[in-house]
Design a protein around this motif. Structure first.
Motif, PDB file in Angstrom:
ATOM      1  N   HIS A   1     -38.363  15.353  29.468  1.00  0.00           N
ATOM      2  CA  HIS A   1     -38.662  16.346  28.438  1.00  0.00           C
ATOM      3  C   HIS A   1     -37.609  16.338  27.338  1.00  0.00           C
ATOM      4  CE1 HIS A   1     -41.809  18.089  30.833  1.00  0.00           C
ATOM      5  NE2 HIS A   1     -40.988  18.329  31.827  1.00  0.00           N
TER       6      HIS A   1
ATOM      7  N   ILE B   1     -32.766  30.132  29.691  1.00  0.00           N
ATOM      8  CA  ILE B   1     -32.909  28.802  30.296  1.00  0.00           C
ATOM      9  C   ILE B   1     -34.151  28.103  29.756  1.00  0.00           C
ATOM     10  CG2 ILE B   1     -34.241  29.572  32.303  1.00  0.00           C
ATOM     11  CD1 ILE B   1     -32.490  27.515  33.914  1.00  0.00           C
ATOM     12  N   ASP B   2     -34.037  26.821  29.567  1.00  0.00           N
ATOM     13  CA  ASP B   2     -35.138  26.049  29.007  1.00  0.00           C
ATOM     14  C   ASP B   2     -36.318  26.056  29.974  1.00  0.00           C
ATOM     15  OD1 ASP B   2     -36.829  24.075  27.925  1.00  0.00           O
ATOM     16  OD2 ASP B   2     -35.114  23.026  27.046  1.00  0.00           O
ATOM     17  N   PRO B   3     -37.498  26.500  29.509  1.00  0.00           N
ATOM     18  CA  PRO B   3     -38.668  26.507  30.403  1.00  0.00           C
ATOM     19  C   PRO B   3     -39.024  25.125  30.930  1.00  0.00           C
ATOM     20  CG  PRO B   3     -39.164  27.629  28.337  1.00  0.00           C
ATOM     21  CD  PRO B   3     -37.825  26.988  28.170  1.00  0.00           C
ATOM     22  N   LEU B   4     -38.517  24.103  30.242  1.00  0.00           N
ATOM     23  CA  LEU B   4     -38.835  22.745  30.693  1.00  0.00           C
ATOM     24  C   LEU B   4     -38.111  22.379  31.985  1.00  0.00           C
ATOM     25  CD1 LEU B   4     -38.876  20.910  27.259  1.00  0.00           C
ATOM     26  CD2 LEU B   4     -40.818  21.599  28.658  1.00  0.00           C
ATOM     27  N   ILE B   5     -37.123  23.169  32.345  1.00  0.00           N
ATOM     28  CA  ILE B   5     -36.509  22.966  33.665  1.00  0.00           C
ATOM     29  C   ILE B   5     -37.402  23.715  34.649  1.00  0.00           C
ATOM     30  CG2 ILE B   5     -34.431  23.300  35.056  1.00  0.00           C
ATOM     31  CD1 ILE B   5     -32.801  22.981  32.579  1.00  0.00           C
ATOM     32  N   GLU B   6     -38.448  23.027  35.027  1.00  0.00           N
ATOM     33  CA  GLU B   6     -39.547  23.711  35.707  1.00  0.00           C
ATOM     34  C   GLU B   6     -39.221  24.140  37.134  1.00  0.00           C
ATOM     35  OE1 GLU B   6     -43.522  22.074  34.854  1.00  0.00           O
ATOM     36  OE2 GLU B   6     -42.458  20.677  33.553  1.00  0.00           O
TER      37      GLU B   6
ATOM     38  N   ALA C   1     -36.357  25.391  38.044  1.00  0.00           N
ATOM     39  CA  ALA C   1     -35.132  26.181  37.958  1.00  0.00           C
ATOM     40  C   ALA C   1     -35.084  27.270  39.028  1.00  0.00           C
ATOM     41  CB  ALA C   1     -35.027  26.808  36.571  1.00  0.00           C
TER      42      ALA C   1
END
Lengths: 357, 243
Positions: A234, A313-318, A320
């Protein structure tokens, strides 16, 4: 006879002066951009010239840019470390330390925002800042200009590069920016993998490299891209191995360094930092904005099990909420094998980027 | 004689002998994200019918080959709400030539797999301009991105710990859109505007297929995600309408 002798002397002096006169004949610099890279957009007010790049290279290694003439740009951007600092924090001339790790200088010609927090909107503006930073080079540009003006060599080089008399901080920054734009890394194993995956033609030398790519490296690349694997793509993909964005990648639950938020004053930017390229990552340790991780293994472990939740926190760190992507030991090894394909020895060892003389 | 008069007067400010540049009308299209009757702001909280709190963090899409009945108005444009706001594109053309507009939501297959670095520098499809909307390998471009954080527990305490990541691409999911009987709003002497909206409430509560963010929160158009991927981009397309 006496007049004839004087005439000879005068002519000889004139001829000798003519021979040494510095001419302004800038030579356009042809960047060697890899075929799978986008064009580099060069600022209209700072066209690339051979003379400008040569001056910029000399200035990059010039200790006169620091208050006590002990530190050059290259001190914190060492060639062997992919032009970053192998120390967690760089030590300034006064013994002070910064709070962020020096960023690697790779493919900067494609960047739009500079420093970890993106506070400099152009390379030329970025270059001006460390010289006067009290915890870095701690000098003043007027002082630097005075010192450079004392050098006939520099006067000539500035004239050759810019065609006008006088050294200024803006011209110094432009020259260094030109040099930095030549520092292109696009000859790693990953580049061959990228071209192959996108159906782009491989040269004969790339075909040879292709045949050396191991199954582990391919498997690591698959894992790198896999949603249920390492899930790295991502933020790190494409020919530059970088997406232009600021991201909170789950390092901390609370922030001692606001990062991008400190620049924008927008709370939703707190804890976000510029996504760096992964190119030459094997050389650019330590990692993260604060250099907290010394090894690639630690970085992989962070994304595997060390993610901290926070409001930005970046939502792309799914994954998390589970602490990370939960890789097993074998998968971590594969991922590391892929990350090492991003090493570009021809970049690290390029003599054109090394200290002149 | 009348024509000659107009030509002479229209060129009166030009240097004698220089060709007279025609002035072309500018047609702009915008997309205002909304949530029902409210304007949608990123990072602000909205309530779904299920009672969840949702904060959208990113809304992006690619519109390609936007054209009228006979002429193309825009070859490709990139909607990026966070970075560039509601503007989709501005093109040159006369309103009467674009009484209807149609195009692709996504990138058509003939160019979806082209080298993303080979597009002209000014093209939004050049990877320098559309970073993050290309997967970096063969599937090509990401057509739409919806990212959000959701509080799925309506207990009065904010806890937006449920990430939503919907990235849809691949040729099979390419959508088309069309708008007919367009009434261009004149905004200046030669400027016209066609406002659209993207209703994210309608995106979730489409009358034929709804999206429950608690269970339908992730898609990268990967194997096994085909059904949700298609539903997401269909709902997204249906949520765009005249504003």
């Amino acid at each position: 006879m006496k007049y004839l002798f004087v005439s000879f002397v005068v002519i000889a002096v004139i001829l000798s002066c003519k021979k040494d006169k510095v001419e302004y004949e800038p030579t356009p610099y042809e960047l060697e951009i890899p075929s799978h890279f986008p064009d580099m957009i060069i600022p209209e007010d700072n066209p690339m010239t051979v003379e400008g790049v040569e001056l910029g290279r000399k200035l990059f290694y010039e200790v006169k840019l620091s208050g006590d003439n002990s530190m050059a740009c290259a001190n914190c951007h060492a060639p062997s470390s992919a032009y970053s600092d192998p120390n967690q924090f760089s030590e300034g001339i006064d013994g002070s330390f910064g709070t962020r790790n020096s960023m690697a200088l790779i493919n900067l010609g494609w960047d739009d925002e500079f420093f970890w927090d993106g506070r400099a909107p152009s390379l030329e503006e970025q270059i001006l800042m460390p010289v006067e930073d009290p915890i870095e080079m701690h000098d003043t540009w007027p002082n630097v200009v005075t010192e450079l003006n004392a050098s006939v060599e520099y006067k000539n080089m500035f004239f050759k590069a810019f065609g006008t008399a006088g050294i200024t901080k803006e011209r110094a920054a432009k020259a260094i920016a030109q040099f930095l734009r030549t520092m292109i890394s696009g000859s790693s194993k990953y580049d061959v993998m990228y071209k192959y995956e996108n159906g782009l033609a491989l040269s004969s030398s790339e075909q040879a490299i292709y045949s050396t790519i191991s199954l582990e490296e391919w498997a690591g690349y698959d894992l790198f891209k896999s949603l249920n694997g390492a899930d790295c793509f991502h933020c790190h993909n494409g020919p530059l191995m970088q997406v232009k964005k600021f991201s909170n990648n789950g390092l901390d639950a609370t922030f001692s360094d606001l990062g991008r938020g400190g620049v924008t004053s927008n709370p939703t930017d707190n804890g976000k930092f510029k996504v760096p390229t992964l190119r030459n990552i094997a050389y650019s340790a330590p990692y993260m904005h604060d250099g907290r991780f010394s090894t690639l293994d630690e970085v992989i472990e962070h994304y595997s099990s060390g993610i901290s939740m926070s409001p930005t926190i970046d939502p792309l760190i799914e994954f998390a909420s589970q602490g990370g992507v939960q890789l097993d030991t074998y998968e971590k090894g594969l991922l590391k094998a892929f990350l090492l394909t991003l090493s570009d020895e021809s970049f690290i060892n390029n003599p054109a980027f090394q200290e002149p003389n | 004689m009348v024509s000659l008069f107009f030509v002479l007067t229209s060129c009166k400010d030009k240097v004698e002998g220089e060709p007279c540049e025609p002035v072309t009308a500018q047609l702009s299209v915008s997309v205002q994200p909304v949530f029902g009757s409210e304007i949608l702001y990123l990072d602000s909280t909205y309530s779904t019918v299920e009672g969840y709190g949702v904060q959208f963090t990113d809304l992006k899409f690619i519109a390609q080959d936007v054209r009228g009945p006979a002429l193309q108005l825009n070859d490709a444009s990139f909607f990026n709400y966070r970075e560039t706001g509601i503007d989709l594109f501005t093109g040159e053309g006369r309103p009467e030539d674009f009484t209807s507009l149609g195009g692709n939501l996504g990138v058509e297959s003939s160019i979806n797999h082209s080298d993303p670095a080979a597009f002209p520098n000014e093209s939004v499809l050049n990877i320098s301009n559309i970073g993050g909307m290309h997967w970096g390998w063969n599937p090509g471009y990401i057509f739409i991105k919806v990212e959000a954080k959701v509080d799925t527990i309506p207990d009065g305490t904010d806890l937006f710990d449920h990430n939503v990541v919907l990235h849809i691409g691949k040729n099979v999911n390419l959508q088309t859109f069309s708008f007919s009987n367009i009434n261009w709003q004149q905004t200046g002497d030669m400027s016209y505007h066609f406002p659209l909206k993207l209703d994210m409430q309608e995106f979730l509560q489409n009358e034929s297929q709804t999206i429950d963010l608690q269970t339908e929160y992730t898609s990268h158009t990967a194997s096994g995600q085909e059904v949700l991927s298609l539903k997401v981009i269909e709902n997204f397309n249906a949520a765009i309408s005249e504003y």
